[in-house]
Motif scaffolding. Structure first.
Motif, PDB file in Angstrom:
ATOM      1  N   LEU A  95       0.890  -1.216  -0.133  1.00  0.00           N
ATOM      2  CA  LEU A  95       0.034  -0.091  -0.056  1.00  0.00           C
ATOM      3  C   LEU A  95       0.702   1.486   0.167  1.00  0.00           C
ATOM      4  O   LEU A  95       0.482   2.066  -0.708  1.00  0.00           O
ATOM      5  N   ARG A  96       1.998   1.245   0.864  1.00  0.00           N
ATOM      6  CA  ARG A  96       2.774   2.485   0.704  1.00  0.00           C
ATOM      7  C   ARG A  96       3.465   2.634  -0.387  1.00  0.00           C
ATOM      8  O   ARG A  96       3.556   3.744  -1.001  1.00  0.00           O
ATOM      9  N   GLU A  97       4.095   1.320  -1.186  1.00  0.00           N
ATOM     10  CA  GLU A  97       4.550   1.686  -2.529  1.00  0.00           C
ATOM     11  C   GLU A  97       3.663   2.150  -3.538  1.00  0.00           C
ATOM     12  O   GLU A  97       3.715   3.026  -4.203  1.00  0.00           O
ATOM     13  N   VAL A  98       2.385   1.544  -3.248  1.00  0.00           N
ATOM     14  CA  VAL A  98       1.169   1.878  -4.305  1.00  0.00           C
ATOM     15  C   VAL A  98       0.996   3.551  -3.948  1.00  0.00           C
ATOM     16  O   VAL A  98       0.674   4.417  -4.862  1.00  0.00           O
ATOM     17  N   SER A  99       0.738   3.723  -2.874  1.00  0.00           N
ATOM     18  CA  SER A  99       0.577   5.320  -2.467  1.00  0.00           C
ATOM     19  C   SER A  99       1.881   6.105  -2.905  1.00  0.00           C
ATOM     20  O   SER A  99       1.398   7.325  -3.399  1.00  0.00           O
ATOM     21  N   ASP A 100       3.098   5.707  -2.686  1.00  0.00           N
ATOM     22  CA  ASP A 100       4.222   6.523  -3.102  1.00  0.00           C
ATOM     23  C   ASP A 100       4.315   6.612  -4.693  1.00  0.00           C
ATOM     24  O   ASP A 100       4.509   7.690  -5.077  1.00  0.00           O
ATOM     25  N   LYS A 101       3.953   5.545  -5.253  1.00  0.00           N
ATOM     26  CA  LYS A 101       3.821   5.556  -6.811  1.00  0.00           C
ATOM     27  C   LYS A 101       2.732   6.510  -7.252  1.00  0.00           C
ATOM     28  O   LYS A 101       2.898   7.291  -8.265  1.00  0.00           O
TER      29      LYS A 101
ATOM     30  N   ILE B 119       1.227   9.100  -5.600  1.00  0.00           N
ATOM     31  CA  ILE B 119       2.005  10.544  -5.288  1.00  0.00           C
ATOM     32  C   ILE B 119       2.660  10.708  -6.516  1.00  0.00           C
ATOM     33  O   ILE B 119       2.910  12.066  -6.878  1.00  0.00           O
ATOM     34  N   ALA B 120       3.670  10.078  -6.501  1.00  0.00           N
ATOM     35  CA  ALA B 120       4.823  10.287  -7.756  1.00  0.00           C
ATOM     36  C   ALA B 120       4.303  10.445  -9.119  1.00  0.00           C
ATOM     37  O   ALA B 120       4.686  11.554  -9.898  1.00  0.00           O
ATOM     38  N   ASP B 121       3.333   9.716  -9.334  1.00  0.00           N
ATOM     39  CA  ASP B 121       2.492   9.883 -10.745  1.00  0.00           C
ATOM     40  C   ASP B 121       1.873  11.095 -10.878  1.00  0.00           C
ATOM     41  O   ASP B 121       1.766  11.736 -11.805  1.00  0.00           O
ATOM     42  N   GLU B 122       1.213  11.568  -9.478  1.00  0.00           N
ATOM     43  CA  GLU B 122       0.496  12.489  -9.501  1.00  0.00           C
ATOM     44  C   GLU B 122       1.269  14.053  -9.736  1.00  0.00           C
ATOM     45  O   GLU B 122       1.079  14.916 -10.404  1.00  0.00           O
ATOM     46  N   LEU B 123       2.417  13.931  -9.057  1.00  0.00           N
ATOM     47  CA  LEU B 123       3.156  14.950  -8.998  1.00  0.00           C
ATOM     48  C   LEU B 123       3.816  14.892 -10.457  1.00  0.00           C
ATOM     49  O   LEU B 123       4.046  16.125 -11.156  1.00  0.00           O
TER      50      LEU B 123
END
Length: 239
Positions: A145-151, A153-157
């Motif tokens: 979930l953290r990896e998905v969340s980080d990804k 966020i990174a994708d959104e950024l």
């Protein structure tokens, strides 16, 4: 010659078949055969040889028969003994088991307790492994979930930066188009101004040229008239 090769008393047969007691009789038979004096040239001697051989064979049969009878008698006695032994073993085995039954029952109870404890321990170990696997799965899911969340966020950024860059590029293109349009308009105005000046200059030049031509024509006409008047004067003077 005796009817039998060797005479053995009946009471000695048992001794003969125990403790290697038969060997002396076999040795004695061998000595009789070895020491037998024969003469093959006479029928009587040849008959004695045949008789000796027959006696050896009969002696063998007799000894073997006596041995069989002894064995048969022993087998009957052995059967009775074996039957008694079997009964004795069975009853004493039962008595032994009965004497040991309290201890055997206690040992069986201990084995059952050990079995139940082992099953309980195994179940606890399996449950511990299941709990451990469950916790590991939860941690892995959290990590996922953290990896998905980080990804995310990174994708959104990245998408935001891309949109911002696209907006910057659009503004730059619009400004470039605007500047180009202004430059084109200015160039067009300047071209029209220069054309107007050029047209004016051309018009002024044409007017000046026309004036100069007119003046030149007038001057030429005046000169021609003067020349003509002079020619007329000369002509009149000499007429």
């Amino acid at each position: 010659m005796a009817k039998e090769l060797i005479v053995i008393e009946s009471k000695k047969f048992l001794t003969a078949y125990t403790d290697d007691g038969i060997d002396p009789y076999i040795k004695q038979a061998k000595e009789l055969v070895a020491n037998f004096d024969y003469d093959l040239s006479t029928a009587t001697s040849r008959a004695k040889i045949a008789s000796l051989s027959s006696k050896v064979s009969k002696f063998k049969v007799k000894l073997d028969g006596v041995g069989k009878d002894l064995v048969a008698e022993w087998k009957v006695k052995a059967g009775l003994v074996d039957k008694s032994r079997k009964k004795m073993r069975e009853e004493l085995d039962e008595l032994r088991d009965l004497a040991r039954k309290p201890l055997t029952d206690w040992e069986d109870e201990q084995k059952e307790i050990e079995r139940l404890n082992a099953e309980k321990l195994l179940a606890e170990q399996k449950q511990a492994q299941v709990d451990q696997d469950h916790e590991l799965a939860i941690e892995q899911y959290k990590t996922h979930l953290r990896e998905v969340s980080d990804k995310k966020i990174a994708d959104e950024l990245a998408e935001k930066l891309l949109l911002e860059q696209q907006e910057i590029d659009r503004i730059a293109r619009d400004e470039e188009i605007k500047q180009q349009a202004a430059a084109d308009a200015k160039a067009e105005v300047e071209a029209e101004r220069l054309k107007a000046i050029d047209d004016k200059l051309k018009a002024e030049l044409s007017a000046t040229e026309a004036k100069v031509k007119a003046e030149l024509l007038v001057e030429q006409a005046a000169k021609l008239k003067l020349e003509q008047d002079w020619l007329n004067y000369i002509s009149e003077a000499y007429t």
